[in-house]
Design a protein around this motif. Structure first.
Motif, PDB file in Angstrom:
ATOM      1  N   LEU A 178     -39.316  18.408  62.836  1.00  0.00           N
ATOM      2  CA  LEU A 178     -39.097  17.333  63.784  1.00  0.00           C
ATOM      3  C   LEU A 178     -40.064  16.206  63.455  1.00  0.00           C
ATOM      4  O   LEU A 178     -41.093  16.431  62.811  1.00  0.00           O
ATOM      5  N   ILE A 179     -39.759  14.994  63.887  1.00  0.00           N
ATOM      6  CA  ILE A 179     -40.638  13.861  63.623  1.00  0.00           C
ATOM      7  C   ILE A 179     -40.998  13.200  64.947  1.00  0.00           C
ATOM      8  O   ILE A 179     -40.143  13.018  65.825  1.00  0.00           O
ATOM      9  N   ALA A 180     -42.272  12.831  65.080  1.00  0.00           N
ATOM     10  CA  ALA A 180     -42.738  12.111  66.262  1.00  0.00           C
ATOM     11  C   ALA A 180     -43.814  11.124  65.834  1.00  0.00           C
ATOM     12  O   ALA A 180     -44.441  11.286  64.782  1.00  0.00           O
ATOM     13  N   GLY A 181     -44.022  10.105  66.653  1.00  0.00           N
ATOM     14  CA  GLY A 181     -45.067   9.140  66.339  1.00  0.00           C
ATOM     15  C   GLY A 181     -45.197   8.114  67.436  1.00  0.00           C
ATOM     16  O   GLY A 181     -44.313   7.963  68.291  1.00  0.00           O
ATOM     17  N   ASP A 182     -46.308   7.398  67.420  1.00  0.00           N
ATOM     18  CA  ASP A 182     -46.553   6.363  68.414  1.00  0.00           C
ATOM     19  C   ASP A 182     -46.822   5.022  67.751  1.00  0.00           C
ATOM     20  O   ASP A 182     -47.405   4.951  66.672  1.00  0.00           O
ATOM     21  N   SER A 183     -46.343   3.958  68.391  1.00  0.00           N
ATOM     22  CA  SER A 183     -46.586   2.583  67.957  1.00  0.00           C
ATOM     23  C   SER A 183     -46.102   2.381  66.513  1.00  0.00           C
ATOM     24  O   SER A 183     -44.935   2.636  66.218  1.00  0.00           O
ATOM     25  N   ALA A 184     -46.989   1.957  65.612  1.00  0.00           N
ATOM     26  CA  ALA A 184     -46.577   1.841  64.212  1.00  0.00           C
ATOM     27  C   ALA A 184     -46.105   3.186  63.677  1.00  0.00           C
ATOM     28  O   ALA A 184     -45.168   3.253  62.873  1.00  0.00           O
ATOM     29  N   GLY A 185     -46.728   4.271  64.135  1.00  0.00           N
ATOM     30  CA  GLY A 185     -46.299   5.603  63.720  1.00  0.00           C
ATOM     31  C   GLY A 185     -44.909   5.940  64.222  1.00  0.00           C
ATOM     32  O   GLY A 185     -44.170   6.692  63.584  1.00  0.00           O
ATOM     33  N   GLY A 186     -44.522   5.362  65.378  1.00  0.00           N
ATOM     34  CA  GLY A 186     -43.163   5.537  65.861  1.00  0.00           C
ATOM     35  C   GLY A 186     -42.168   4.818  64.967  1.00  0.00           C
ATOM     36  O   GLY A 186     -41.109   5.349  64.627  1.00  0.00           O
ATOM     37  N   GLY A 187     -42.514   3.588  64.575  1.00  0.00           N
ATOM     38  CA  GLY A 187     -41.672   2.878  63.628  1.00  0.00           C
ATOM     39  C   GLY A 187     -41.606   3.584  62.293  1.00  0.00           C
ATOM     40  O   GLY A 187     -40.543   3.649  61.654  1.00  0.00           O
ATOM     41  N   LEU A 188     -42.739   4.137  61.865  1.00  0.00           N
ATOM     42  CA  LEU A 188     -42.788   4.873  60.605  1.00  0.00           C
ATOM     43  C   LEU A 188     -41.936   6.138  60.675  1.00  0.00           C
ATOM     44  O   LEU A 188     -41.285   6.507  59.687  1.00  0.00           O
TER      45      LEU A 188
END
Length: 296
Positions: free
Chosen positions: A134-144
């Motif tokens: 699965l993939i998760a991220g926040d802010s720039a990490g969300g876009g990434l």
């Protein structure tokens, strides 16, 4: 969210000067977020995934077979795997899954597509282990996280079965109306900050490239997405427009919008009721899709 909780959450963050050097910004961000307690049940183990440094995050009693690739925020210029663990660890605790928080390369030393190359390499390596990734991220990490799925699709790789993004930065053209009309409400960022991040990360590359601005991509075929965002942030429209575009292209997308919440309000776990509820919601959303479950 009570007025007192909102005020306390805002007291932890300030609009730093975007003209500071990357080193100064990294030090300031780390001072505020890199040493927050995760709980005695959490173990962080340095590792390497696809040749990229990372932290393996496990919680005592976890027994899930899947793994979350977590991508931290920071405008592609600041942040760290340890800071990403502040959000990843509570999700691990509630799902029983394992997580890997990636120490991808940062701009301006490593401009586009370095961060994307690192994320895709880690995604491939985790897939090779035979687990659901699965993939998760926040802010720039969300876009990434979103860009990584687009890059994986381009290479013919199996896409993750689900993805969760918190206040994702999806548009490097900075065309969202909230980039300006939410500037006075956002306690952390203004357009000026994101102009500096674009300059550092893209280094002249076209901001309309879908791997830089996933909002502009063909989103057909992406897996189910959960997007969470607050209204007191200049990136509000990056989430609203992405969710609408995804829905128009038949993507299963869930959008949670919290009035008055600041950028990546999930960092305020234990301070804002909405932060606790948001991470519980993310864990339940994954569990309802068959990933994870109760920690033993």
């Amino acid at each position: 969210m009570s007025r007192e909780q909102r005020a306390l959450a805002r007291s932890f963050i300030t609009k730093g000067d975007p003209r500071r050097t990357p080193e100064e910004q990294r030090a300031s961000f780390a001072a505020g977020f890199a040493d927050r307690p995760l709980g005695d049940d959490v173990t962080l183990t340095p590792t390497t995934v696809g040749g990229v440094p990372a932290l393996d995050i496990s919680v005592e009693g976890s027994n899930g077979d899947g793994v979350i690739l977590y991508l931290h925020g920071g405008g592609y210029m600041i942040g760290s795997a340890r800071i990403g663990a502040n959000i990843a660890a509570p999700i691990v605790r509630q799902t029983g899954l394992r997580a890997v928080s990636l120490e991808y390369r940062l701009a301006p030393e490593h401009p586009f597509p370095a961060a994307l190359d690192d994320a895709l390499a880690a995604y491939k390596a985790l897939q090779d282990n035979g687990r659901d990734v699965l993939i998760a991220g926040d802010s720039a990490g969300g876009g990434l996280a979103l860009a990584t799925m687009l890059a994986a699709r381009r290479e013919g790789l199996r896409l993750p079965p689900a993805a969760v993004v918190f206040s994702p930065w999806t548009d490097m053209t900075l065309s969202g109306a909230s980039m300006d009309n939410r500037g006075d409400l956002d306690p952390l960022f203004s357009r000026e900050h994101f102009v500096a991040y674009v300059d550092a990360y893209l280094a002249g590359h076209d901001p309309k490239d879908e791997l830089a601005s996933p909002l502009l991509a063909d989103l057909t075929g992406l897996p189910p997405l959960l997007i969470q965002v607050g209204t007191a942030e200049v990136l509000l429209d990056d989430s609203l427009r992405f969710a609408a575009r995804a829905a128009e292209q038949e993507v299963d997308v869930s959008l949670d919008v919290v009035a008055g919440a600041p950028h990546v309000y999930q960092f305020n776990l234990g301070v804002m009721d909405e932060a606790d509820a948001a991470l519980t919601r993310a864990a339940q959303w994954l569990t309802q899709r068959g990933f994870g479950g109760a920690v033993a």
